[in-house]
Scaffold this motif. Structure first.
Motif, short mmCIF file in Angstrom:
data_model
loop_
_atom_site.label_atom_id
_atom_site.label_comp_id
_atom_site.label_asym_id
_atom_site.label_seq_id
_atom_site.Cartn_x
_atom_site.Cartn_y
_atom_site.Cartn_z
N CYS A 1 0.79 -1.23 0.00
CA CYS A 1 0.00 0.00 0.00
C CYS A 1 0.84 1.30 0.00
O CYS A 1 0.28 2.39 0.09
N ASP A 2 2.15 1.17 -0.09
CA ASP A 2 3.02 2.34 0.07
C ASP A 2 2.66 3.48 -0.87
O ASP A 2 2.73 4.65 -0.51
N ASN A 3 2.27 3.16 -2.10
CA ASN A 3 2.01 4.21 -3.09
C ASN A 3 0.52 4.45 -3.33
O ASN A 3 0.13 5.04 -4.34
N SER A 4 -0.32 4.00 -2.41
CA SER A 4 -1.76 4.13 -2.61
C SER A 4 -2.23 5.57 -2.55
O SER A 4 -3.06 6.01 -3.34
N GLY A 5 -1.76 6.32 -1.58
CA GLY A 5 -2.15 7.72 -1.49
C GLY A 5 -3.41 7.96 -0.69
O GLY A 5 -3.56 8.97 -0.02
N PHE A 6 -4.39 7.07 -0.78
CA PHE A 6 -5.63 7.26 -0.01
C PHE A 6 -6.18 5.88 0.36
O PHE A 6 -5.82 4.86 -0.22
N SER A 7 -7.04 5.87 1.35
CA SER A 7 -7.59 4.61 1.85
C SER A 7 -8.55 4.00 0.82
O SER A 7 -9.24 4.70 0.08
N GLY A 8 -8.59 2.68 0.80
CA GLY A 8 -9.51 2.00 -0.11
C GLY A 8 -9.05 0.59 -0.43
O GLY A 8 -7.97 0.16 -0.03
N TRP A 9 -9.89 -0.12 -1.18
CA TRP A 9 -9.58 -1.49 -1.59
C TRP A 9 -8.77 -1.50 -2.86
O TRP A 9 -9.00 -0.70 -3.77
N ARG A 10 -7.80 -2.39 -2.94
CA ARG A 10 -6.95 -2.54 -4.11
C ARG A 10 -6.86 -4.01 -4.47
O ARG A 10 -6.93 -4.89 -3.61
N CYS A 11 -6.70 -4.29 -5.77
CA CYS A 11 -6.54 -5.68 -6.22
C CYS A 11 -5.07 -6.05 -6.28
O CYS A 11 -4.23 -5.28 -6.78
N ASP A 12 -4.76 -7.23 -5.77
CA ASP A 12 -3.42 -7.80 -5.87
C ASP A 12 -3.60 -9.22 -6.40
O ASP A 12 -3.70 -10.19 -5.64
N GLY A 13 -3.69 -9.32 -7.75
CA GLY A 13 -3.98 -10.60 -8.37
C GLY A 13 -5.38 -11.06 -8.02
O GLY A 13 -6.36 -10.37 -8.27
N GLN A 14 -5.48 -12.23 -7.37
CA GLN A 14 -6.78 -12.79 -6.99
C GLN A 14 -7.19 -12.37 -5.58
O GLN A 14 -8.15 -12.92 -5.02
N THR A 15 -6.49 -11.38 -5.04
CA THR A 15 -6.76 -10.95 -3.66
C THR A 15 -7.16 -9.48 -3.63
O THR A 15 -6.58 -8.65 -4.34
N SER A 16 -8.16 -9.16 -2.81
CA SER A 16 -8.57 -7.78 -2.59
C SER A 16 -8.03 -7.33 -1.24
O SER A 16 -8.28 -7.98 -0.21
N LYS A 17 -7.25 -6.26 -1.25
CA LYS A 17 -6.61 -5.79 -0.02
C LYS A 17 -7.07 -4.37 0.29
O LYS A 17 -7.24 -3.55 -0.61
N TYR A 18 -7.26 -4.11 1.61
CA TYR A 18 -7.67 -2.76 2.03
C TYR A 18 -6.46 -1.99 2.54
O TYR A 18 -5.74 -2.44 3.44
N CYS A 19 -6.25 -0.84 1.91
CA CYS A 19 -5.14 0.04 2.34
C CYS A 19 -5.70 1.15 3.21
O CYS A 19 -6.59 1.91 2.80
N SER A 20 -5.18 1.26 4.42
CA SER A 20 -5.61 2.29 5.36
C SER A 20 -4.53 3.37 5.41
O SER A 20 -3.38 3.09 5.77
N CYS A 21 -4.92 4.57 4.99
CA CYS A 21 -3.93 5.66 4.90
C CYS A 21 -4.21 6.75 5.95
O CYS A 21 -5.37 7.04 6.26
N ARG A 22 -3.15 7.37 6.42
CA ARG A 22 -3.28 8.45 7.39
C ARG A 22 -2.09 9.40 7.22
O ARG A 22 -1.06 9.00 6.70
N THR A 23 -2.28 10.60 7.69
CA THR A 23 -1.23 11.61 7.61
C THR A 23 -0.56 11.75 8.99
O THR A 23 -1.25 11.95 9.99
#
Length: 287
Positions: free
Chosen positions: A7-29
């Motif tokens: 999730c390092d380069n996500s920028g904002f919170s949300g779900w992202r696909c990693d192949g066959q897996t859905s991952k939630y990235c939690s972002c904060r400042t």
């Protein structure tokens, strides 16, 4: 538990696909201060993940929904018929032969189609009697026998039955009647090539019976025995080349056959087949 990296380069919170897996990235400042200076740093970590059985949608980052199942009358059955009640009459129904799902799952339809196959097979057996006829005269004393049933045929013109048996036509008519009555399904579509090949075998059987009749007629006084070809009896069921309309017969009972019944000639009893056709529509709930 937070997991860094993905999730390092996500920028904002949300779900992202990693192949066959859905991952939630939690972002904060994060606010950092050093002496009198302040700095802001955006930090994103993976906090949840789900394996996606039906794939991950990159548009939403979430797992895709399962595909909507096809209606039973538009899908092939999952497995072949193994019930001896049906396979004893129609051996072709055994694996790997597949029916339409709505047919395979309905005892009512299966029984109706089994009757349809048996009636068609009986019709083919009776056809041999219709192909041989006695030319009568005004002098009734000259008529010493008649041909009205199978027993008459066996007794007086056995050549027709012998030719039929030698050509294994009994097996051919059962195979065809069952394929015609229980349409095959492949890839969620009607499949007819095997039925057409079986149908054409019966064309040869009919010709064998006709030639046997002509041969048998020579044993009698000229003109006593007459022989009908299939086209003489059912001209509407024959193509210009003299062969039966196998391509049509083998698709007219398919679920995905385009409705246009008025232009379809059944292999045997039109009124009976039309009644069964309407009953089938009622069972499917589309009439």
């Amino acid at each position: 538990m937070a997991e860094a990296g993905f999730c390092d380069n996500s920028g904002f919170s949300g779900w992202r696909c990693d192949g066959q897996t859905s991952k939630y990235c939690s972002c904060r400042t994060k606010i950092k201060s050093k002496s009198s200076k302040f700095s802001l740093k955006r930090s994103c970590d993976k906090t949840q993940e789900s394996y996606c059985s039906y794939g991950c949608s990159y548009a939403s980052g979430r797992c895709s929904f399962p595909p909507t199942p096809k209606p039973a009358h538009k899908a092939c059955a999952k497995q072949s018929i193994t019930d001896a009640k049906y396979t004893n009459v129609c051996p072709v129904l055994a694996p790997p032969y597949l029916l339409w799902q709505n047919v395979a799952e309905s005892t009512q339809l299966m029984d109706a189609y089994l009757r349809r196959a048996a009636e068609d097979a009986q019709w083919w057996k009776s056809l041999r009697t219709e192909m041989v006829f006695l030319n009568t005269t005004d002098d009734e004393d000259s008529v010493t026998f008649n041909i009205t049933n199978f027993q008459d045929l066996v007794k007086h013109v056995p050549e027709v039955i012998t030719a039929w048996q030698n050509s294994q036509c009994e097996n051919s008519l059962i195979d065809y009647s069952c394929r015609w009555a229980f349409p095959q399904c492949k890839g969620d579509s009607g499949f007819a090539p095997d039925c057409v090949r079986s149908c054409k075998k019966l064309d040869r059987c009919v010709e064998v019976a006709y030639q046997a009749c002509l041969s048998a007629a020579k044993r009698f006084p000229p003109g006593t025995i007459g022989c009908n070809q299939y086209v003489d009896l059912f001209p509407d069921n024959v193509q210009p080349d003299g062969l039966r309309k196998c391509d049509l017969f083998c698709v007219e009972n398919q679920n995905d056959y385009v409705l246009g019944y008025s232009g379809a000639s059944p292999t045997s009893m039109p009124s009976s087949l039309f009644g069964l056709f309407i009953s089938t529509l009622l069972l499917l709930g589309v009439w």
